[in-house]
Motif scaffolding. Structure first.
Motif, mmCIF file in Angstrom:
data_model
loop_
_atom_site.group_PDB
_atom_site.id
_atom_site.type_symbol
_atom_site.label_atom_id
_atom_site.label_comp_id
_atom_site.label_asym_id
_atom_site.label_seq_id
_atom_site.Cartn_x
_atom_site.Cartn_y
_atom_site.Cartn_z
ATOM 1 N N ARG A 44 0.831 -1.209 0.000
ATOM 2 C CA ARG A 44 0.000 0.000 0.000
ATOM 3 C C ARG A 44 0.866 1.260 0.000
ATOM 4 O O ARG A 44 0.545 2.243 -0.678
ATOM 5 N N ASP A 45 1.965 1.224 0.769
ATOM 6 C CA ASP A 45 2.881 2.375 0.764
ATOM 7 C C ASP A 45 3.436 2.619 -0.640
ATOM 8 O O ASP A 45 3.543 3.767 -1.092
ATOM 9 N N ASP A 47 0.663 4.062 -2.838
ATOM 10 C CA ASP A 47 0.412 5.472 -2.506
ATOM 11 C C ASP A 47 1.517 6.368 -3.062
ATOM 12 O O ASP A 47 1.250 7.490 -3.518
ATOM 13 N N GLN A 65 0.791 9.365 -5.656
ATOM 14 C CA GLN A 65 1.189 10.740 -5.362
ATOM 15 C C GLN A 65 2.035 11.318 -6.493
ATOM 16 O O GLN A 65 1.831 12.465 -6.917
#
Length: 524
Positions: A508-509, A512, A516
């Protein structure tokens, strides 16, 4: 002309007088006081003299300047003079700074050999002048004029041109070259069978060649560091030449040299060069120190060179695949291209670099499903010794995230675009090596490095040792027993079973981070 000079002088005097009066009105003293007035009077008379006697003024000025120059020279040469001492200090400071900043053998006189043996990792020798090869005796000769024959005697050097000189075991497998300075007409080859008008770089493709980490760290990057200053006007002379090495790295070699390489051992002709650099320079693990490179080049410049090296081959592969796909389904090839482009733009791509033997991910299929559920398009790469490097470069250059367990294959992070994510799974006992060899170099490249350090329960060693065994609880003490123990226990004897609840957070990091960056690019 005289009136013009007088007008300028008068204007200057009036301005100075007004400045003095203004200073007095403000409670300030004119600069210099009475002494300043005396100087002004001297200047006025001097200018007036020059204007009135301009016919003789030039001669007078020249005599005065000559006098000043003579006095200055005497002061400089006079022992004990403060000026002389100050100049000596400045000269010494300049020499010290120059010596501190100039690496050994940075400047080599013609007709000489200079060897820099100060580095831990490598020796580098530079030969400048009439350099000739002799494969039969594993020698390079530097011919010097007879007038220098006395100085030439006994100037032999020996070198093994490989970048791991502290490892005596592997260095013993590298051919040793003898660099010999001899007078013209001496023991050197009498004639040049192949004359080159550009320098040579002599190095070995032996040693740990066959391991992709060592191929890049010990060979390709040092070759880039050493050769880049020549702007491709250099010939590579290879010891322990391998055809497979040239097949694998030929595209990179072509970016660094305009000339075909020479197989030193098997090419028995006498090659002549105006200069030879024997050995490669190396900075750090998979690293380039910009301060020691022409134009302050960095590892990002190296990666751009890789882009140039593989662009043509990758496009050929794409064209062949699209042509085959179009023929298989009977639709125009450009339709295949548009479909692929739309698919690639929709989701971020995650590549898993898979291991088949030790340090394999036992639940790799579960990892793939978790990555897909997170929103990635997933590809699994299983590189082999004969995998075409262009294929690896194509896959990773197009990826947004790379996942893999610590090992030599992690060297492929060099193929990723800066800003991409690199998730290195760090098994027990490999923390230092994982960060030193891959983590820190990845950061320097501009990747978002996200290490995933496994817990003891995620290691296959958890099923082999007691829960309080130092192998699980204190890997540092186990590693302290030596490399062979580390290799047996942690490198060859360990697999990984990821805790997917933990690892999903990493996924998930990474997602993300991609999202971004995508928003930032869309807004720019």
């Amino acid at each position: 002309m005289v009136h013009h000079h007088r007008a300028i002088l008068l204007l200057h005097q009036q301005q100075q007088q007004r400045k003095g009066e203004a200073g007095e009105e403000e409670g300030q003293q004119p600069l210099g006081g009475e002494q300043g007035g005396g100087k002004m009077e001297f200047r006025r008379r001097f200018v007036d003299y020059a204007c009135h006697h301009r016919k003789h003024g030039h001669d007078a000025l020249l005599r005065m300047l000559a006098g000043f120059a003579l006095v200055s020279c005497l002061l400089l040469l006079l022992p004990g003079s403060p000026i002389s001492a100050a100049v000596d200090d400045l000269l010494q400071m300049g020499r010290t700074l120059l010596n501190d900043e100039m690496p050994p053998c940075a400047v080599v006189a013609n007709g000489t050999i200079c060897c820099d043996r100060t580095a831990l990792r490598t020796d580098v020798c530079v030969m400048r002048g009439d350099v000739r090869t002799e494969a039969a005796s594993n020698s390079l000769f530097l011919l010097v004029p007879p007038a220098n024959s006395t100085a030439a005697a006994g100037r032999d050097e020996h070198i093994r041109p490989y970048t791991r000189k502290w490892e005596t075991s592997i260095m013993s497998t590298i051919d040793e070259l003898r660099l010999r300075t001899v007078p013209e007409g001496g023991a050197a080859p009498a004639s040049c069978e192949v004359r080159h008008d550009v320098p040579a770089i002599v190095f070995s493709t032996g040693g740990y060649t066959g391991n992709v980490y060592h191929e890049f760290n010990d060979g390709i990057i040092p070759l880039y560091i050493t050769a880049r200053q020549y702007n491709k006007k250099v010939v590579f002379v290879m010891l322990e030449y391998h055809d497979w090495w040239m097949t694998k790295y030929g595209h990179i070699v072509e970016q660094l040299s305009d000339y075909p390489p020479i197989d030193f051992t098997n090419d028995r002709r006498t090659h002549c060069f105006p200069e030879a650099v024997v050995g490669l320079r190396i900075h750090d693990e998979l690293a380039i120190d910009a301060a020691r490179m022409p134009g302050n080049q960095t590892i990002q410049d190296f990666r751009r060179m890789l882009d140039d090296a593989y662009r043509g081959r990758i496009q050929t592969i794409i064209d062949e695949e699209e042509k085959a796909a179009a023929e298989a389904v009977g639709i125009p090839r450009h339709s295949i291209s548009k479909k692929n482009a739309l698919e690639e733009d929709r989701k971020p791509r995650l590549v898993i670099v898979s291991r088949n033997e030790s340090r394999a991910i036992e639940n790799e299929a579960e990892l793939v499903r978790a990555a897909v559920a997170t929103g990635f398009r997933v590809a699994v790469l299983r590189p082999r010794q004969d995998t075409e490097l262009a294929q690896m470069y194509r896959a990773l250059n197009a990826s947004d995230v790379m996942v893999g367990v610590h090992g030599a294959a992690m060297t492929h992070f060099l193929f990723m675009r800066p800003g991409s994510v690199f998730i290195q799974v760090v098994p027990l006992g490999t923390d230092w090596a994982a960060d030193t060899y891959y983590g820190e170099p990845a950061r320097r490249l501009g990747l978002r490095y996200m290490p995933y350090k496994i817990t003891p329960a995620e290691s296959s060693l958890y099923r082999q040792y007691a829960k309080d065994d130092p192998v699980l609880t204190d890997p540092d003490t186990v590693n302290a027993k030596g490399w062979q123990v580390t290799k047996k226990v942690y490198l060859d004897g360990q697999n990984v079973n990821l805790d997917m609840a933990r690892f999903r957070r990493r996924l998930r990091d990474a997602y993300d981070h991609w999202a971004q960056r995508r928003r930032q690019h869309a807004g720019s």
